[in-house]
Design a protein around this motif. Structure first.
Motif, PDB file in Angstrom:
ATOM      1  N   LEU A  61      -8.080 -27.138 -46.350  1.00  0.00           N
ATOM      2  CA  LEU A  61      -7.468 -27.364 -45.102  1.00  0.00           C
ATOM      3  C   LEU A  61      -7.629 -25.791 -44.348  1.00  0.00           C
ATOM      4  O   LEU A  61      -8.103 -25.622 -43.332  1.00  0.00           O
ATOM      5  CB  LEU A  61      -6.049 -27.675 -45.155  1.00  0.00           C
ATOM      6  CG  LEU A  61      -5.848 -28.969 -45.676  1.00  0.00           C
ATOM      7  CD1 LEU A  61      -3.976 -29.496 -45.747  1.00  0.00           C
ATOM      8  CD2 LEU A  61      -6.329 -30.130 -44.658  1.00  0.00           C
ATOM      9  N   ARG A  83      -3.701 -32.655 -41.520  1.00  0.00           N
ATOM     10  CA  ARG A  83      -4.639 -31.840 -41.054  1.00  0.00           C
ATOM     11  C   ARG A  83      -4.520 -31.524 -39.576  1.00  0.00           C
ATOM     12  O   ARG A  83      -4.755 -30.120 -39.414  1.00  0.00           O
ATOM     13  CB  ARG A  83      -5.887 -32.777 -41.022  1.00  0.00           C
ATOM     14  CG  ARG A  83      -6.219 -33.435 -42.181  1.00  0.00           C
ATOM     15  CD  ARG A  83      -7.726 -34.341 -42.080  1.00  0.00           C
ATOM     16  NE  ARG A  83      -7.996 -35.014 -43.229  1.00  0.00           N
ATOM     17  CZ  ARG A  83      -7.680 -36.244 -43.284  1.00  0.00           C
ATOM     18  NH1 ARG A  83      -7.345 -36.958 -42.301  1.00  0.00           N
ATOM     19  NH2 ARG A  83      -7.848 -36.974 -44.519  1.00  0.00           N
ATOM     20  N   SER A  84      -3.800 -32.138 -38.709  1.00  0.00           N
ATOM     21  CA  SER A  84      -3.401 -31.437 -37.310  1.00  0.00           C
ATOM     22  C   SER A  84      -2.601 -30.629 -37.213  1.00  0.00           C
ATOM     23  O   SER A  84      -2.611 -29.647 -36.518  1.00  0.00           O
ATOM     24  CB  SER A  84      -2.801 -32.735 -36.499  1.00  0.00           C
ATOM     25  OG  SER A  84      -1.736 -33.118 -36.779  1.00  0.00           O
ATOM     26  N   ARG A 136      -5.275 -27.609 -40.442  1.00  0.00           N
ATOM     27  CA  ARG A 136      -6.433 -27.319 -40.698  1.00  0.00           C
ATOM     28  C   ARG A 136      -6.888 -25.976 -39.442  1.00  0.00           C
ATOM     29  O   ARG A 136      -6.572 -26.147 -38.314  1.00  0.00           O
ATOM     30  CB  ARG A 136      -7.331 -28.323 -40.277  1.00  0.00           C
ATOM     31  CG  ARG A 136      -8.748 -27.885 -40.359  1.00  0.00           C
ATOM     32  CD  ARG A 136      -9.713 -29.341 -40.481  1.00  0.00           C
ATOM     33  NE  ARG A 136      -9.696 -29.768 -41.763  1.00  0.00           N
ATOM     34  CZ  ARG A 136      -9.837 -31.095 -42.122  1.00  0.00           C
ATOM     35  NH1 ARG A 136     -10.097 -31.856 -41.279  1.00  0.00           N
ATOM     36  NH2 ARG A 136      -9.740 -31.058 -43.536  1.00  0.00           N
ATOM     37  N   PRO A 184     -13.658 -29.399 -43.043  1.00  0.00           N
ATOM     38  CA  PRO A 184     -13.100 -29.776 -44.481  1.00  0.00           C
ATOM     39  C   PRO A 184     -14.439 -29.634 -45.269  1.00  0.00           C
ATOM     40  O   PRO A 184     -15.406 -29.318 -44.890  1.00  0.00           O
ATOM     41  CB  PRO A 184     -12.850 -31.242 -43.888  1.00  0.00           C
ATOM     42  CG  PRO A 184     -13.964 -31.622 -42.937  1.00  0.00           C
ATOM     43  CD  PRO A 184     -13.814 -30.221 -41.989  1.00  0.00           C
ATOM     44  N   GLU A 242      -9.588 -31.629 -50.356  1.00  0.00           N
ATOM     45  CA  GLU A 242     -10.037 -31.568 -48.877  1.00  0.00           C
ATOM     46  C   GLU A 242      -9.385 -30.091 -48.653  1.00  0.00           C
ATOM     47  O   GLU A 242      -8.213 -29.882 -48.485  1.00  0.00           O
ATOM     48  CB  GLU A 242      -9.468 -32.324 -48.141  1.00  0.00           C
ATOM     49  CG  GLU A 242     -10.062 -32.100 -46.680  1.00  0.00           C
ATOM     50  CD  GLU A 242      -9.619 -33.415 -45.811  1.00  0.00           C
ATOM     51  OE1 GLU A 242      -9.155 -32.931 -44.414  1.00  0.00           O
ATOM     52  OE2 GLU A 242      -9.373 -34.351 -46.097  1.00  0.00           O
TER      53      GLU A 242
END
Length: 318
Positions: free
Chosen positions: A177, A304-305, A308, A312, A175
């Motif tokens: 980022l 992710r928080s 990112r 995604p 994924e």
């Protein structure tokens, strides 16, 4: 025993707080006679008087004050036990192991550790930094890590040295980022240290400090490709870790290219300069496709928080 009934303990604490039967009964959503009866039974069971009563007020006794400390500890312990069981049932407990590549060790790792400690205190977080992408992917497939932050290249998607179809063969999901710019890492003594931007071709005569080539380092290949685009093949000095790479530059052994978060390392003796031609590298989160326990999902969400900046983009490695 009635005195260990958490509801009775809470009624006792409410009365101790209000020191008035009417208000305590209203706050507890119970009839006043029922409240009074519970307190009388509690006193009889403990063998002490918890309150001195008059027609106008209720005053907690010394024994009542002492028992209130026990009651609060019991209720707090029960609340903690319930929260722990809810976390266990949801999967938000246990150990989650996360591995980090290069510069992600310096900006993502400490932020993630703080967020998990703050938001997921029942998770035992195990962090490993300063590893190369192939090591991290091999460890992820082998179950050493639950999540890894890596810098994959499409041509490097692999399952290590395991033969296809083996028991250890697993699908990995990538994924994306964020995309990071490569910076020129120069010693402060470099003639180009005062420039606002650096043309990569001006570094052609300099030794380049890089990550190892034999370990199939994503960054090593990326540096070689960037130099090739600038029209030269660099002479390289290979080191195992990003921190060692920057220290080597500070010592005057050469120059380097590194993702922008390398600035978080905070070492003296080097400067970081943007390149005249933008060169980038991806930072991705990888996991095993069919192994996403709730605790792992919760930590992944915090990753992710933290990092990112772009939508995604998933890729499946088979």
């Amino acid at each position: 025993m009635a005195c260990m009934d958490p509801r009775v303990l809470q009624l006792f604490l409410t009365l101790a707080d209000e020191q008035h039967y009417g208000r305590a009964a209203k706050r507890s959503h119970i009839a006043q006679p029922a409240l009074s009866q519970h307190i009388i039974q509690l006193e009889a069971e403990l063998g002490v008087r918890l309150f001195d009563r008059s027609t106008r007020r209720v005053v907690i006794t010394e024994a009542g004050t002492r028992f209130a400390e026990h009651a609060r500890r019991i209720i707090d312990s029960l609340k903690h036990a319930k929260a722990d069981m809810r976390a266990f049932a949801s999967g938000y407990t246990g150990r989650v192991s996360v591995g980090f590549v290069g510069t992600a060790t310096y900006d993502v790792l400490p932020l993630l550790a703080h967020r998990v400690r703050e938001q997921l205190p029942d998770i035992d977080l195990e962090l490993r930094g300063e590893l190369l992408t192939p090591q991290l992917l091999d460890g992820l497939s082998a179950g050493v890590y639950d999540l890894v932050l890596v810098r994959p290249r499409v041509s490097d998607h692999h399952l290590g040295d395991r033969s296809p179809g083996s028991d250890e063969d697993q699908e990995l999901v990538f994924e994306r980022l964020r995309t990071e710019r490569l910076m020129a890492v120069l010693p402060v003594s470099s003639p180009m240290a005062e420039r606002n931007v650096v043309d990569l071709s001006d570094l052609a005569a300099e030794p380049f400090v890089t990550h190892p080539s034999k370990a199939r380092s994503t960054m090593h290949r990326r540096v070689i490709d960037a130099c090739a685009s600038a029209g030269f093949t660099p002479h390289t000095i290979e080191v195992s870790e990003t921190a060692t790479l920057v220290v080597s530059v500070a010592a005057g052994l050469g120059v380097a290219l590194a993702p922008e978060p390398v600035r978080h390392l905070g070492l003296d003796g080097v400067v970081y300069k943007p390149l005249a031609t933008t060169e980038t590298v991806e930072l991705s989160l990888a996991r095993r496709k069919n192994d996403m326990a709730p605790a792992v999902s919760a930590v992944a969400a915090l990753v992710r928080s933290v990092v990112r900046t772009e939508p995604p983009e998933d890729q499946v490695l088979t």
